[in-house]
Write an enzyme that holds these catalytic residues in place. Structure first.
Site, short mmCIF file in Angstrom:
data_model
loop_
_atom_site.label_atom_id
_atom_site.label_comp_id
_atom_site.label_asym_id
_atom_site.label_seq_id
_atom_site.Cartn_x
_atom_site.Cartn_y
_atom_site.Cartn_z
N HIS A 107 -2.05 6.73 4.24
CA HIS A 107 -0.61 6.73 4.54
C HIS A 107 0.01 8.03 4.03
O HIS A 107 -0.13 8.38 2.85
CB HIS A 107 0.08 5.56 3.83
CG HIS A 107 -0.27 4.20 4.36
ND1 HIS A 107 -0.96 3.99 5.54
CD2 HIS A 107 0.01 2.96 3.87
CE1 HIS A 107 -1.09 2.69 5.74
NE2 HIS A 107 -0.52 2.05 4.75
N CYS A 120 0.81 -1.23 0.00
CA CYS A 120 0.00 0.00 0.00
C CYS A 120 0.84 1.28 0.00
O CYS A 120 0.49 2.26 -0.67
CB CYS A 120 -0.97 0.00 1.17
SG CYS A 120 -0.25 -0.61 2.70
P1 NAP Z 1 -7.37 -9.51 7.81
O1 NAP Z 1 -8.33 -8.44 8.21
O2 NAP Z 1 -6.62 -10.21 8.88
O3 NAP Z 1 -8.19 -10.61 6.92
C1 NAP Z 1 -7.63 -11.86 6.57
C2 NAP Z 1 -8.63 -12.73 5.80
O4 NAP Z 1 -7.98 -13.99 5.50
C3 NAP Z 1 -9.91 -13.09 6.58
O5 NAP Z 1 -11.01 -13.07 5.69
C4 NAP Z 1 -9.66 -14.51 7.06
O6 NAP Z 1 -10.88 -15.28 7.20
C5 NAP Z 1 -8.87 -15.07 5.90
N1 NAP Z 1 -8.09 -16.24 6.33
C6 NAP Z 1 -7.24 -16.35 7.37
N2 NAP Z 1 -6.76 -17.62 7.46
C7 NAP Z 1 -7.32 -18.31 6.44
C8 NAP Z 1 -7.23 -19.67 6.01
N3 NAP Z 1 -6.44 -20.56 6.62
N4 NAP Z 1 -7.93 -20.03 4.90
C9 NAP Z 1 -8.73 -19.14 4.25
N5 NAP Z 1 -8.88 -17.85 4.64
C10 NAP Z 1 -8.17 -17.44 5.71
O7 NAP Z 1 -6.26 -8.94 6.81
P2 NAP Z 1 -6.33 -7.64 5.83
O8 NAP Z 1 -5.81 -6.43 6.51
O9 NAP Z 1 -7.68 -7.61 5.19
O10 NAP Z 1 -5.22 -8.03 4.75
C11 NAP Z 1 -5.44 -9.05 3.79
C12 NAP Z 1 -4.24 -9.14 2.84
O11 NAP Z 1 -4.09 -7.90 2.15
C13 NAP Z 1 -2.91 -9.38 3.57
O12 NAP Z 1 -2.13 -10.22 2.78
C14 NAP Z 1 -2.32 -7.98 3.69
O13 NAP Z 1 -0.92 -8.01 3.78
C15 NAP Z 1 -2.79 -7.34 2.38
N6 NAP Z 1 -2.92 -5.88 2.38
C16 NAP Z 1 -3.59 -5.22 3.36
C17 NAP Z 1 -3.72 -3.82 3.27
C18 NAP Z 1 -4.45 -3.03 4.32
O14 NAP Z 1 -4.44 -1.78 4.21
N7 NAP Z 1 -5.09 -3.64 5.30
C19 NAP Z 1 -3.18 -3.13 2.19
C20 NAP Z 1 -2.53 -3.84 1.19
C21 NAP Z 1 -2.41 -5.21 1.30
P3 NAP Z 1 -11.54 -15.59 8.66
O15 NAP Z 1 -12.26 -14.33 9.07
O16 NAP Z 1 -12.47 -16.70 8.38
O17 NAP Z 1 -10.42 -15.93 9.58
#
Ligand code: NAP
Length: 346
Positions: free
Chosen positions: A238, A145
């Site tokens: 950011h 990001c």
């Molecule tokens: P998050 O809120 O922790 O969400 C993670 C998701 O992954 C949830 O839907 C979770 O489902 C699922 N998950 C976890 N373990 C799993 C498994 N074993 N099998 C299938 N699904 C599973 O994370 P986030 O902030 O949204 O980030 C998601 C991705 O985007 C990450 O790789 C992060 O680095 C990237 N990212 C985030 C941002 C940001 O600003 N937040 C920006 C750029 C990139 P459950 O609810 O069922 O556990």
């Protein structure tokens, strides 16, 4: 145009929720499945999700039963907001089964045949898709990001002048750490001068993004970047303080013109998520600010301000971009719109 069915992997997470919000009433796409971990699968989305957005869950999705992340979903495109610890294998499995995966995780970003795509910066890199080993499927990745905001700000400078070195200090929002993310007792009245893995991503990813596509491979650009990352008590957006050195120092006015006149493929193709102007330059010295400017142009524009002389490098300036829209779900949706416009998806 007939709408294209899409699914969201990691639909319960913060990026997954942003996908749902941004895809509501999308002119190209409609959501056919929501998938998450086995903990959530089999249950109604509205009962399982800890919805943290200010707009309500779309009615038709609240009752939808969550699927497992297995490649039997009724769609062609999957947007992935999966946790990085599980994204690698799941995304590859979908690609092998003819799905086009657009991922936000870091896992496949440096695979030599996977585009690290920002539609305004390196749209030509989608040609890498044809070199992938997945048959009808494929993987495209969205950069980190903070990298996205920085790369969009640097693009007109990269095209018009020769950049020698960049130093960047980030002040990153809490939503970048997912939900629940950083504990309130760690961040209130505080700044945390460390975000795991972030500095390495910002230093390395632009080399691939600005790289040249030659004979089915990316030749990395020679651009020297040093990054220091801080977590601050802002919800979204950011801010980045940048110092830049050129091989030959341009005039301040030429840099501002390069930013103000910048327009690229998504604008020419009139893609639905494209900002009208990818870069907004502010002359007011107090700007840009996260609370005031993060939602500019649907949250897809990058705001820049405070361009001035630097006593060590040539110039310094500030950048602001929305981390979960431009830096994650919105950026990934724009990639998919580009693929539709370029007829990679019919
Ligand atoms: P998050 O809120 O922790 O969400 C993670 C998701 O992954 C949830 O839907 C979770 O489902 C699922 N998950 C976890 N373990 C799993 C498994 N074993 N099998 C299938 N699904 C599973 O994370 P986030 O902030 O949204 O980030 C998601 C991705 O985007 C990450 O790789 C992060 O680095 C990237 N990212 C985030 C941002 C940001 O600003 N937040 C920006 C750029 C990139 P459950 O609810 O069922 O556990």
């Amino acid at each position: 145009m007939k709408k294209i069915p899409v699914s969201i992997l990691g639909a319960t997470g913060s990026v997954g929720q942003k996908f749902i919000q941004l895809l509501e009433n999308h002119p190209y796409f409609y959501i056919t499945s929501l998938a998450a971990s086995d903990r959530s699968a089999g249950k109604k989305y509205g009962e399982v999700v800890n919805w943290i957005l200010p707009t309500p869950i779309p009615d038709n999705l609240s009752e939808m039963i969550i699927d497992k992340c297995e490649p039997n979903l009724n769609c062609k495109i999957v947007f992935s907001g999966l946790d990085s610890s599980v994204a690698g294998e799941i995304e590859e499995n979908f690609a092998k089964n003819n799905y086009l995966v657009i991922s936000n995780s870091k896992i496949h970003r440096f695979d030599s045949d996977v585009p690290l795509l920002i539609p305004e910066v390196n749209a030509d890199h989608i040609e890498l898709l044809s070199t992938q080993k997945f048959g009808g499927g494929g993987i495209i990745t969205n950069p980190n990001c903070s990298t996205i905001g920085l790369a969009i700000a640097l693009k007109p400078l990269f095209d018009n002048f020769e950049i020698e070195a960049v130093n960047v200090v980030t002040l990153q929002a809490l939503s970048g750490a997912g939900y629940p993310g950083v504990s309130s007792l760690d961040i209130i009245d505080n700044v945390i001068p460390y975000i795991s893995g972030e500095e390495e991503k910002i230093e390395l990813e632009p080399k691939k993004i600005f790289g040249k596509l030659k004979n089915g491979r990316i030749e990395f650009a020679e651009i020297k970047i040093s990054a220091q990352c801080n977590r601050v008590a802002v919800i979204d957006g950011h801010l980045e303080s940048v110092q830049i050195k050129f091989r030959t120092k341009p005039e301040i006015g030429d840099i501002i013109s390069a930013w103000e006149n910048f327009s690229s493929s998504p604008q020419k193709l009139n893609l639905p998520s494209a900002p009208i102007k990818p870069i907004h330059y502010f002359y007011d010295e107090r700007f840009p600010q996260p609370r005031l400017h993060r939602n500019l142009d649907k949250g897809m524009a990058v705001s820049i301000g405070r361009l001035r002389e630097c006593s060590i490098f040539d110039y310094k300036f500030s950048i602001l971009s929305h981390n979960t829209i431009r830096g994650a779900a919105g950026g990934a949706i724009l990639c998919a719109e580009l693929l539709v416009a370029k007829e990679y998806i019919r």
